[in-house]
Design a protein around this motif. Structure first.
Motif, PDB file in Angstrom:
ATOM      1  N   GLY A 173     -12.095  -6.123   4.154  1.00 16.34           N
ATOM      2  CA  GLY A 173     -13.104  -6.475   3.158  1.00 16.34           C
ATOM      3  C   GLY A 173     -12.892  -5.778   1.830  1.00 16.34           C
ATOM      4  O   GLY A 173     -13.732  -5.853   0.936  1.00 16.34           O
ATOM      5  N   PHE A 174     -11.753  -5.108   1.678  1.00 16.04           N
ATOM      6  CA  PHE A 174     -11.488  -4.418   0.409  1.00 16.04           C
ATOM      7  C   PHE A 174     -11.225  -5.442  -0.695  1.00 16.04           C
ATOM      8  O   PHE A 174     -10.534  -6.440  -0.464  1.00 16.04           O
ATOM      9  CB  PHE A 174     -10.275  -3.497   0.526  1.00 16.04           C
ATOM     10  CG  PHE A 174     -10.454  -2.359   1.501  1.00 16.04           C
ATOM     11  CD1 PHE A 174     -11.721  -1.942   1.889  1.00 16.04           C
ATOM     12  CD2 PHE A 174      -9.342  -1.703   2.018  1.00 16.04           C
ATOM     13  CE1 PHE A 174     -11.883  -0.887   2.778  1.00 16.04           C
ATOM     14  CE2 PHE A 174      -9.500  -0.646   2.915  1.00 16.04           C
ATOM     15  CZ  PHE A 174     -10.770  -0.247   3.294  1.00 16.04           C
ATOM     16  N   THR A 175     -11.729  -5.168  -1.888  1.00  8.53           N
ATOM     17  CA  THR A 175     -11.489  -6.079  -3.010  1.00  8.53           C
ATOM     18  C   THR A 175     -10.560  -5.447  -4.033  1.00  8.53           C
ATOM     19  O   THR A 175     -10.002  -6.128  -4.881  1.00  8.53           O
ATOM     20  CB  THR A 175     -12.801  -6.434  -3.723  1.00  8.53           C
ATOM     21  OG1 THR A 175     -13.462  -5.207  -4.085  1.00  8.53           O
ATOM     22  CG2 THR A 175     -13.707  -7.244  -2.820  1.00  8.53           C
ATOM     23  N   GLU A 176     -10.421  -4.113  -3.956  1.00  4.86           N
ATOM     24  CA  GLU A 176      -9.602  -3.406  -4.943  1.00  4.86           C
ATOM     25  C   GLU A 176      -8.712  -2.412  -4.229  1.00  4.86           C
ATOM     26  O   GLU A 176      -8.976  -2.053  -3.081  1.00  4.86           O
ATOM     27  CB  GLU A 176     -10.503  -2.636  -5.911  1.00  4.86           C
ATOM     28  CG  GLU A 176     -11.348  -3.535  -6.786  1.00  4.86           C
ATOM     29  CD  GLU A 176     -12.236  -2.721  -7.716  1.00  4.86           C
ATOM     30  OE1 GLU A 176     -12.625  -1.597  -7.351  1.00  4.86           O
ATOM     31  OE2 GLU A 176     -12.523  -3.238  -8.810  1.00  4.86           O
ATOM     32  N   VAL A 177      -7.698  -1.956  -4.922  1.00  5.93           N
ATOM     33  CA  VAL A 177      -6.809  -0.969  -4.329  1.00  5.93           C
ATOM     34  C   VAL A 177      -6.280  -0.066  -5.450  1.00  5.93           C
ATOM     35  O   VAL A 177      -6.108  -0.516  -6.583  1.00  5.93           O
ATOM     36  CB  VAL A 177      -5.669  -1.659  -3.518  1.00  5.93           C
ATOM     37  CG1 VAL A 177      -4.897  -2.640  -4.349  1.00  5.93           C
ATOM     38  CG2 VAL A 177      -4.737  -0.656  -2.887  1.00  5.93           C
ATOM     39  N   ILE A 178      -6.092   1.205  -5.097  1.00  2.00           N
ATOM     40  CA  ILE A 178      -5.597   2.165  -6.096  1.00  2.00           C
ATOM     41  C   ILE A 178      -4.082   2.234  -5.997  1.00  2.00           C
ATOM     42  O   ILE A 178      -3.528   2.540  -4.942  1.00  2.00           O
ATOM     43  CB  ILE A 178      -6.231   3.552  -5.879  1.00  2.00           C
ATOM     44  CG1 ILE A 178      -7.751   3.430  -6.073  1.00  2.00           C
ATOM     45  CG2 ILE A 178      -5.650   4.583  -6.836  1.00  2.00           C
ATOM     46  CD1 ILE A 178      -8.513   4.701  -5.794  1.00  2.00           C
ATOM     47  N   VAL A 179      -3.440   1.911  -7.100  1.00  2.73           N
ATOM     48  CA  VAL A 179      -1.969   1.850  -7.124  1.00  2.73           C
ATOM     49  C   VAL A 179      -1.441   2.695  -8.287  1.00  2.73           C
ATOM     50  O   VAL A 179      -2.201   3.090  -9.167  1.00  2.73           O
ATOM     51  CB  VAL A 179      -1.480   0.391  -7.304  1.00  2.73           C
ATOM     52  CG1 VAL A 179      -1.891  -0.463  -6.122  1.00  2.73           C
ATOM     53  CG2 VAL A 179      -1.999  -0.211  -8.602  1.00  2.73           C
ATOM     54  N   TYR A 180      -0.146   2.935  -8.254  1.00  5.23           N
ATOM     55  CA  TYR A 180       0.479   3.596  -9.406  1.00  5.23           C
ATOM     56  C   TYR A 180       0.594   2.600 -10.547  1.00  5.23           C
ATOM     57  O   TYR A 180       0.864   1.411 -10.313  1.00  5.23           O
ATOM     58  CB  TYR A 180       1.865   4.123  -9.035  1.00  5.23           C
ATOM     59  CG  TYR A 180       1.803   5.317  -8.127  1.00  5.23           C
ATOM     60  CD1 TYR A 180       1.317   6.538  -8.598  1.00  5.23           C
ATOM     61  CD2 TYR A 180       2.193   5.227  -6.804  1.00  5.23           C
ATOM     62  CE1 TYR A 180       1.231   7.638  -7.764  1.00  5.23           C
ATOM     63  CE2 TYR A 180       2.111   6.321  -5.955  1.00  5.23           C
ATOM     64  CZ  TYR A 180       1.626   7.525  -6.451  1.00  5.23           C
ATOM     65  OH  TYR A 180       1.536   8.605  -5.621  1.00  5.23           O
TER      66      TYR A 180
END
Ligand code: AMP
Ligand code: MG
Length: 408
Positions: A173-180
């Motif tokens: 259910g994640f809508t966002e993700v932390i990336v480089y």
């Protein structure tokens, strides 16, 4: 530390130098559906188990295995159907002794039921389901957490968001993700002879192709390329262009002007700007005529102007650094042993990098060198997906020789 321009470092020495350079990576939050190919900037854990409830793996009947323990073809067992459960539904009543629920794939098991019987094995007679064989308890039930248990790490910091990784984050259910953040890399081509595409071709001049070539590789490896066009072999113009490119980007790649010619000003200009030359000229061909310099916390990779050599320099030397700058945990390319499919006559003793096409044939990794290995040639490089390392020595390499190859 400045160093002599005549002393050639090996690829191992050059790699060790680049590997040690500290780098500060920045992170950003992106929409999950925009995150393909990006690199996770933190460990990502499952917030819920998938599935979060026991569910049916098939269209069939939810039963208590105990009820069917004596079922045979001769003496089948009849169970009363309580209700029909579609995927997404929650049972209104439990399955008690002597009962079964009609259930579809993906639907939650009703309380009391512990086993699913596929509908192909069941006779449906009005309000009853008739079973002529038993099943082990738990059969055809997708258990809680069968795919993912709550709390497990789905993706580690530094790993790529592949389609399956993105899919598994969507299942949370994640809508966002932390990336480089994607690093920005300037590409600056130098040479008096260079024309930009669109300009009229005049005698003695050539169209610059290195910008187009490098942009493609940079995009392929997850970097944001910024093309700075061409600059003449003039010290002041070069210094100004380099300064601007270094200010505006995380890293700078140049082509041309790193050899021993009269107008090869790259190293000199970088030194005058206050950059440290980390190495200049490496012991391999093609592309060894290259340099690396450091200005503040930024790397400048000065590649040969010859397109073939420029490509090899970037891929063979620069790629692990670039991938690390993108945040990749394992930035080194895969090195495998492959069977050389065509004889290659070495004309010089030193280390040579062959561009080629690697493929699996009859279960074996094979390597076909591209037809034109010359410094300036890229037209036969379209299918290049591997680099072979031919070490010191002059003897021809016979077809069938085992050689180390880097898979791009
Ligand atoms: P250099 O590295 O400056 O000595 O250049 C080596 C060779 O590469 C020369 O033949 C140049 O004309 C050619 N060359 C340099 N820059 C480019 C470029 N951007 N595109 C295509 N060829 C180039
Ligand atoms: Mg030049």
């Amino acid at each position: 530390m400045q160093e002599s321009k005549t002393q050639k470092k090996t690829i191992e020495e050059a790699s060790a130098i680049l590997k040690k350079l500290p780098m500060k990576l920045q992170v950003e939050t992106v929409l999950l559906l925009e995150s393909y190919g990006r690199i996770a900037a933190e460990d990502i854990r499952a917030a819920v188990s998938v599935p979060a409830f026991p569910k049916s793996a098939y269209d069939g009947y939810a039963v208590r295995a105990e009820d069917l323990k004596n079922a045979t073809e001769q003496i089948p067992v009849r169970l009363k159907i309580t209700e029909t459960l579609a995927a997404g539904a929650v049972a209104k009543q439990p399955v008690l002794n002597g009962m079964a629920a009609r259930i579809m794939t993906g639907a939650m098991l009703p309380e009391g039921a512990d086993t699913i019987i596929m509908q192909e094995k069941v006779l449906h007679e009005g309000e009853y389901a008739v079973f002529s064989e038993k099943e082990a308890q738990g059969a055809n039930v997708v258990a809680i957490g069968e795919d993912v248990l709550e709390g497990t790490i789905l993706l580690k910091k530094g790993e790529v968001l592949t389609p399956a990784a993105v899919g598994s984050l969507a299942a949370q259910g994640f809508t966002e993700v932390i990336v480089y953040k994607r690093p920005t890399v300037a590409v600056l081509c130098t040479g008096n002879e260079l024309l930009e595409v669109g300009e009229a071709l005049i005698p003695g001049k050539i169209y610059s192709s290195n910008g187009a070539l490098l942009k493609g590789y940079l995009l392929q490896y997850g970097v944001k390329p910024n093309l700075y066009g061409t600059v003449a072999d003039e010290k002041e113009a070069l210094a100004n262009a380099l300064k601007k490119a270094m200010e505006e980007n995380d890293m700078v790649i140049t082509t041309g002007g790193v050899s021993v010619g009269e107008f090869d000003y790259m190293a000199e200009t970088l030194e005058q700007l206050g950059a440290d030359i980390l190495f200049h000229r490496l012991a391999f061909k093609p592309g060894g005529a290259m340099l690396a310099a450091r200005f503040k916390d930024k790397l400048i990779l000065g590649l040969s102007g010859n397109p073939g050599a420029c490509a090899v320099g970037l891929l063979y030397v620069g790629l692990p650094y670039l991938r690390k700058l993108c945040g990749e945990k394992t930035p080194e390319l895969l090195k495998e042993t492959a069977l050389l499919k065509e004889e290659y006559k070495k004309t010089r003793k030193g280390m040579r990098i062959l561009r080629g096409h690697a493929a699996i044939e009859n279960g074996t990794l094979v390597f076909y060198p591209i037809s034109n290995q010359r410094n300036g040639a890229i037209s036969s490089m379209a299918s290049c997906n591997a680099l072979a390392e031919l070490t010191e020595g002059e003897e021809p390499l016979r077809q069938g020789t085992q050689i180390p190859v880097l898979l791009l």
